[in-house]
Write an enzyme that holds these catalytic residues in place. Structure first.
Site, PDB file in Angstrom:
ATOM      1  N   ASP A   1     -17.198   7.036  -1.044  1.00 34.06           N
ATOM      2  CA  ASP A   1     -15.963   6.857  -0.268  1.00 34.06           C
ATOM      3  C   ASP A   1     -15.707   8.171   0.469  1.00 34.06           C
ATOM      4  O   ASP A   1     -16.289   9.211   0.124  1.00 34.06           O
ATOM      5  CB  ASP A   1     -14.804   6.510  -1.232  1.00 34.06           C
TER       6      ASP A   1
ATOM      7  N   GLN B   1      -9.855  -3.868  -3.803  1.00 27.45           N
ATOM      8  CA  GLN B   1     -11.145  -3.428  -3.277  1.00 27.45           C
ATOM      9  C   GLN B   1     -12.245  -3.664  -4.308  1.00 27.45           C
ATOM     10  O   GLN B   1     -13.307  -4.216  -4.004  1.00 27.45           O
ATOM     11  CB  GLN B   1     -11.052  -1.931  -2.939  1.00 27.45           C
TER      12      GLN B   1
ATOM     13  N   ARG C   1       0.879  -1.180   0.000  1.00 26.91           N
ATOM     14  CA  ARG C   1       0.000   0.000   0.000  1.00 26.91           C
ATOM     15  C   ARG C   1       0.906   1.216   0.000  1.00 26.91           C
ATOM     16  O   ARG C   1       1.668   1.430   0.943  1.00 26.91           O
ATOM     17  CB  ARG C   1      -0.900  -0.013   1.237  1.00 26.91           C
TER      18      ARG C   1
ATOM     19  N   HIS D   1      -7.294   1.212  -6.522  1.00 25.76           N
ATOM     20  CA  HIS D   1      -7.484   0.250  -5.414  1.00 25.76           C
ATOM     21  C   HIS D   1      -8.128  -1.012  -6.004  1.00 25.76           C
ATOM     22  O   HIS D   1      -9.297  -1.319  -5.744  1.00 25.76           O
ATOM     23  CB  HIS D   1      -8.365   0.886  -4.334  1.00 25.76           C
TER      24      HIS D   1
HETATM   25  N1   CP Z   1     -11.147  -0.267   2.263  1.00 24.30           N
HETATM   26  C1   CP Z   1      -9.881  -0.410   2.691  1.00 24.30           C
HETATM   27  O1   CP Z   1      -8.931  -0.560   1.909  1.00 24.30           O
HETATM   28  O2   CP Z   1      -9.762  -0.418   4.051  1.00 24.30           O
HETATM   29  P1   CP Z   1      -8.421  -0.168   4.868  1.00 24.30           P
HETATM   30  O3   CP Z   1      -7.927   1.223   4.509  1.00 24.30           O
HETATM   31  O4   CP Z   1      -8.822  -0.296   6.301  1.00 24.30           O
HETATM   32  O5   CP Z   1      -7.420  -1.207   4.445  1.00 24.30           O
END
Ligand code: CP
Length: 340
Positions: free
Chosen positions: A251, A157, A127, A154
């Site tokens: 989001d 996701q 990440r 992402h």
């Molecule tokens: N949605 C998501 O990626 O959650 P986190 O940021 O908690 O990993």
């Protein structure tokens, strides 16, 4: 067994193992690097893994002896835990690395980090801020690199969210997803993923948040092949568009790499909030989605998140099963006995 899941989808078509075998050893930096057949096959495997875990004989040890390095430049709850628990469930191991607690905090670079980590582990999930960091990792790691979120995309996701939509509605084709709020990495991956899998997609974001035209054009090009209808509004869409929306997705207004004057922007942005009033204007049976974490009272309201019109919680839980499917495709042996 206690579960919060909806089960509109009762069965999945057989797994296309050939499509998954072609993923072995590859990176997963963007859904667009994979074909529709491969994304569908990942969903089919995730369905099987979920059902084996919750209602069947348990998760097969398809990644026994495998280790995943997980490097984080930004905070995480779901991504970290779903990957770690997912690896453990498959008989493997995952290790969490806060980038700031590694030698990168003393300026060791990503190239040397990739060369080192790939010598110990079977894959790297990262990440990061910049998408090009993932490309550097992928260039210097002979082992698969997985995008656990960048400022741009992402994909894990969205691969998972499309699984959740399929699970709830029993199909993807003909489903209409709307993302409303501040356009961000999740919105871009959602646009691309919907376009790939034949889901109609509407983006509603204020003009001041410039939509990345390269990604939007790419999504439109992909949609021409799949037949998805792609629409873009710089206001909330008119009633006749809302009436066909099955999923209202949003989001956080402020992504982890952003700083907004939220007090000043509230009157503008609150028009894009996902709440019951919005769902009432959407198609019958429309559902709210949010990748979490949520700032309740801003992009989403609290009551819709905990209502029967929310897919938020199965959405979070499904991250684990879909990522398990991805890990098995990239690292596993689909021809081993335990995968049958
Ligand atoms: N949605 C998501 O990626 O959650 P986190 O940021 O908690 O990993």
């Amino acid at each position: 067994m206690k579960t919060t899941h909806s089960h509109h989808q009762k069965e999945m078509k057989p797994i296309n193992r050939k499509a998954l075998r072609a993923m072995r050893g590859k990176d997963f930096l963007n859904t667009t690097h994979y074909s529709r057949e491969q994304l569908e096959a990942l969903h089919a495997l995730a369905f099987q893994l979920k059902h084996a875990h919750l209602y069947g004989s348990g998760t097969p040890p398809l990644l026994e002896g495998k280790t995943l390095a997980m490097v984080f430049e930004k905070p995480s709850t779901r991504t970290r835990v779903s990957f770690e628990a997912g690896m453990f469930g498959l008989g493997g191991h995952a290790l969490y690395l806060d980038a700031q607690k590694t030698q990168m905090s003393r300026s060791e670079d990503w190239q040397d980090t990739a060369r080192t980590l790939s010598g110990y582990t079977d894959a790297i999930m990262a990440r990061v801020y910049e998408q090009r960091t993932l490309e550097t990792l992928a260039k210097y790691s002979p082992k698969p690199v997985i995008n656990g979120l960048s400022n741009s995309l992402h994909p894990c996701q969205i691969l998972s969210d499309l699984f959740t939509i399929r699970e709830h509605f029993g199909k993807l084709e003909g489903v209409h997803v709307m993302y409303s709020g501040v356009v961000d990495n999740v919105a871009y991956s959602l646009a691309l993923g919907c376009a790939q899998l034949g889901v109609d997609f509407t983006l509603a974001t204020p003009r001041m948040f410039h939509t990345n035209q390269a990604i939007w054009k790419q999504a439109q090009t992909i949609a021409k092949k799949s037949g998805s209808l792609m629409q873009h509004f710089d206001s909330m869409p008119p009633a006749k568009v809302l009436k066909s929306v099955h999923v209202a997705y949003t989001d956080e207004w402020e992504s982890m790499h952003m700083k907004l004057d939220k007090a000043k922007l509230f009157p503008t942005l609150s028009k894009y909030q996902v709440n019951e009033k919005l769902l009432a204007q959407c198609a019958k049976g429309a559902m709210a989605m949010h990748c979490l974490p949520a700032i309740k009272g801003e992009e989403v309201n609290s009551s819709v998140m905990y209502s029967k019109h929310s897919l938020v919680w199965p959405q979070a839980q499904n991250r684990m099963y879909v990522q398990q499917a991805l890990l098995v495709a990239l690292l596993g042996d689909l021809d081993s006995k335990s995968s049958e």
